[in-house]
Design a protein around this motif. Structure first.
Motif, PDB file in Angstrom:
ATOM      1  N   ILE A 435       1.058  -1.230   0.104  1.00 16.07           N
ATOM      2  CA  ILE A 435      -0.100   0.081  -0.041  1.00 16.07           C
ATOM      3  C   ILE A 435       0.749   1.208   0.082  1.00 16.07           C
ATOM      4  N   ALA A 436       1.917   1.200   0.801  1.00 16.52           N
ATOM      5  CA  ALA A 436       2.732   2.580   0.925  1.00 16.52           C
ATOM      6  C   ALA A 436       3.552   2.597  -0.302  1.00 16.52           C
ATOM      7  N   THR A 437       4.150   1.710  -0.942  1.00 17.83           N
ATOM      8  CA  THR A 437       4.763   1.793  -2.198  1.00 17.83           C
ATOM      9  C   THR A 437       3.862   2.217  -3.248  1.00 17.83           C
ATOM     10  N   ALA A 438       2.739   1.516  -3.487  1.00 18.13           N
ATOM     11  CA  ALA A 438       1.862   1.831  -4.567  1.00 18.13           C
ATOM     12  C   ALA A 438       1.125   3.294  -4.464  1.00 18.13           C
ATOM     13  N   SER A 439       0.889   3.715  -3.268  1.00 19.99           N
ATOM     14  CA  SER A 439       0.361   5.112  -3.035  1.00 19.99           C
ATOM     15  C   SER A 439       1.319   6.015  -3.522  1.00 19.99           C
ATOM     16  N   GLU A 440       2.624   5.947  -3.056  1.00 17.66           N
ATOM     17  CA  GLU A 440       3.652   6.922  -3.408  1.00 17.66           C
ATOM     18  C   GLU A 440       3.940   6.949  -4.888  1.00 17.66           C
ATOM     19  N   ALA A 441       4.022   5.714  -5.338  1.00 18.67           N
ATOM     20  CA  ALA A 441       4.398   5.274  -6.885  1.00 18.67           C
ATOM     21  C   ALA A 441       3.151   6.130  -7.857  1.00 18.67           C
ATOM     22  N   MET A 442       1.834   5.832  -7.548  1.00 21.15           N
ATOM     23  CA  MET A 442       0.825   6.387  -8.325  1.00 21.15           C
ATOM     24  C   MET A 442       0.876   7.792  -8.144  1.00 21.15           C
ATOM     25  N   THR A 443       1.085   8.542  -6.953  1.00 20.29           N
ATOM     26  CA  THR A 443       0.842   9.794  -6.581  1.00 20.29           C
ATOM     27  C   THR A 443       1.980  10.398  -7.697  1.00 20.29           C
ATOM     28  N   VAL A 444       3.268   9.943  -7.446  1.00 27.49           N
ATOM     29  CA  VAL A 444       4.399  10.601  -8.105  1.00 27.49           C
ATOM     30  C   VAL A 444       4.271  10.574  -9.778  1.00 27.49           C
ATOM     31  N   LEU A 445       3.605   9.460 -10.141  1.00 27.61           N
ATOM     32  CA  LEU A 445       3.184   9.270 -11.594  1.00 27.61           C
ATOM     33  C   LEU A 445       2.143  10.369 -11.989  1.00 27.61           C
ATOM     34  N   ALA A 446       1.378  10.328 -11.142  1.00 29.48           N
ATOM     35  CA  ALA A 446      -0.023  11.359 -11.430  1.00 29.48           C
ATOM     36  C   ALA A 446       0.671  12.935 -11.612  1.00 29.48           C
ATOM     37  N   LEU A 447       1.442  13.182 -10.763  1.00 29.09           N
ATOM     38  CA  LEU A 447       2.124  14.647 -10.581  1.00 29.09           C
ATOM     39  C   LEU A 447       3.101  14.859 -11.873  1.00 29.09           C
ATOM     40  N   ASP A 448       3.713  13.913 -12.336  1.00 26.31           N
ATOM     41  CA  ASP A 448       4.339  13.806 -13.450  1.00 26.31           C
ATOM     42  C   ASP A 448       3.664  14.006 -14.662  1.00 26.31           C
ATOM     43  N   ILE A 449       2.420  13.375 -14.818  1.00 27.04           N
ATOM     44  CA  ILE A 449       1.687  13.684 -16.053  1.00 27.04           C
ATOM     45  C   ILE A 449       0.843  14.454 -16.147  1.00 27.04           C
ATOM     46  N   LEU A 450       0.584  15.005 -14.973  1.00 31.14           N
ATOM     47  CA  LEU A 450      -0.335  16.326 -14.630  1.00 31.14           C
ATOM     48  C   LEU A 450       0.317  17.448 -14.348  1.00 31.14           C
ATOM     49  N   LYS A 451       1.772  17.440 -14.574  1.00 32.40           N
ATOM     50  CA  LYS A 451       2.489  18.658 -14.067  1.00 32.40           C
ATOM     51  C   LYS A 451       2.384  19.993 -14.695  1.00 32.40           C
ATOM     52  N   LYS A 452       2.513  20.956 -14.107  1.00 31.62           N
ATOM     53  CA  LYS A 452       2.131  22.327 -14.674  1.00 31.62           C
ATOM     54  C   LYS A 452       3.301  22.624 -15.644  1.00 31.62           C
ATOM     55  N   GLN A 453       2.896  23.192 -16.913  1.00 30.43           N
ATOM     56  CA  GLN A 453       3.991  23.431 -17.884  1.00 30.43           C
ATOM     57  C   GLN A 453       4.365  24.975 -17.606  1.00 30.43           C
TER      58      GLN A 453
END
Length: 453
Positions: A435-453
């Motif tokens: 749970i800890a690994t997946a939560s951190e991983a999905m959050t980091v991936l989401a922030l990268d995909i949705l990062k402000k330009q």
């Protein structure tokens, strides 16, 4: 995870895993937290509550398309996080949308259903749920595929992203999917307007716990990651009679046995060995008494492939072999075998390679060296594949998070123990690390995909 991923995932040949820890500075004050490490710290702070949720989900599983209580309790949490929540999508599915300006549309998915398995983990919060399957068979119910860890990490990811709206722009479409284990849930949600009633994704991510990776290790596979899954029935017809006078019969058991044997040549002699495929006869049903040759036999097959071309070739080969063996046995035309390919199948899962490597780079930047490894494709199935197949312009990525405790992994690698697979009544992942690994991983991936330009 659909069908025989149970043993296949456990037996898959993954890269060897070397664990590594960040080295602490020898002297001086601790460095300021980076945004990435701050995410890990936020997850750690929430772990007590997350484990309470996990234990509740684990103890109260529901079968495919019956995830009513599960969906309701998780929808309530998403509403409290200020998502725009729609329930009963594709049956019991939940769609939670959060808009945060213009930008990409990211779909994040978790599956909700349990399996008809009697739990034998010995956990104090083990499932004691009993119910009947749609076929009327009484059974226990268990999250033997780890969907309880998926949902828990999903809720934490939703929370972390809602709290960090100043760090991203775009739209989140968080979906809780029913019926993954029977291969229907994604299709049902798509048919109920997932891409028309709600913002259509530009990107989609998900994870699955793994029963052959050390807990906290992340595995990813560019290209084909999971297989097409087809179920095929063959009704073998014959002419029954007395077992003492076989010459007066056309024995469907002998014919069925010939079909089983010849089917093996589809892989060994007709399939390119560099294009893996599987044809397994999982059931051979015939007869009721020692001295009676029956009129009919029934074979149940599972077929695994990656490309649609190979899938079609295998299905046609099964039909050809069944008919050819019947002709060779002298069976008349009106008693030719009946080959039925089940309508419901799970398409193969494909991670577009360039996007998969980009996501892996993001994960390697987040986690210590050795915790993100490239893995081999497996012959299990996952209907997360349908979200990409519905529109191949979508960047799609599913990854693994290991759940095997380190001591059990070491014992297995030393040949001193065997590991339970997914779908096993003994599968109990080291849930806090998953749970800890997946939560951190999905959050980091989401922030990268949705990062402000």
């Amino acid at each position: 995870m659909r069908h025989a991923l149970t043993a296949l995932l456990a037996a898959a040949s993954f890269s060897s895993i070397a664990s590594a820890q960040d080295a602490a500075p020898a002297t001086g004050p601790a460095p300021a937290a980076t945004p990435q490490s701050a995410i890990g710290a936020a997850v750690a702070k929430d772990m007590d509550g997350l484990m309470t949720l996990y234990r509740d989900l684990h103890a109260n599983p529901e079968l495919s398309e019956k995830e009513v209580n599960t969906a309701a309790k998780l929808a309530k949490r998403l509403k409290a996080l200020k998502y725009d929540v729609t329930e009963k999508v594709g049956g019991t599915g939940v769609v939670a949308v959060m808009k945060n300006g213009s930008g990409p549309v990211l779909l994040i998915r978790a599956d909700m259903d349990g399996l008809p398995v009697v739990e034998q983990t010995g956990l104090e919060f083990a499932s004691k749920v009993r119910t009947k399957t749609p076929e009327g068979v009484e059974t226990g119910v268990m999250h033997a595929c780890g969907h309880d860890t998926h949902m828990t990490a999903f809720i934490e990811t939703a929370k972390l992203l809602a709290a960090r709206k100043d760090e991203w722009k775009g739209t989140l479409v968080m979906i809780l999917q029913p019926a993954e284990e029977v291969g229907r849930g994604a299709r049902l949600m798509l048919e109920d307007g997932l891409y028309t009633r709600f913002p259509k994704p530009t990107d989609a991510i998900a994870f699955h716990d793994a029963a052959n990776l050390e807990a906290g290790t992340i595995g990813y596979t560019p290209g084909y990651a999971l297989a097409n899954v087809d179920s095929v029935d063959i009704i073998v017809k014959g002419l029954g009679g007395h077992g003492a006078y076989p010459q007066t019969t056309k024995d469907p058991i002998v014919l069925g046995a010939r079909i089983v044997t010849t089917l093996q040549t589809l892989i060994s002699r007709e399939q390119d060995p560099q294009d893996p495929a599987v044809v397994t006869v999982g059931s051979f049903q015939a007869g009721a008494k020692h001295n009676i040759i029956p009129d009919e036999a029934k074979l149940l097959l599972t077929i695994r492939s990656y490309s649609d071309e190979t899938r079609a070739k295998l299905i046609e080969g099964i039909k050809r072999i069944a008919r050819g063996e019947a002709i060779a046995a002298g069976v008349p035309d009106d008693k030719m075998p009946i080959v039925t390919v089940k309508d419901e199948f799970t398409p193969s899962t494909f991670n577009p390679p360039e996007f998969a490597e980009k996501m892996a780079t993001v994960l390697r930047g987040q986690f210590p060296q050795g915790r993100v490894v490239k893995t081999s494709a497996v012959m299990g199935g996952e209907d997360f594949s349908r979200y990409y197949r519905a529109d191949k312009s979508i960047n799609s990525f599913i990854f693994w998070v290991g759940g095997v405790p380190a001591d059990k992994m070491a014992a297995a690698q030393a040949g001193q123990a065997s590991l339970p697979s997914l779908h096993s009544p003994f599968w109990a992942p080291e849930a806090d690390k998953v749970i800890a690994t997946a939560s951190e991983a999905m959050t980091v991936l989401a922030l990268d995909i949705l990062k402000k330009q």
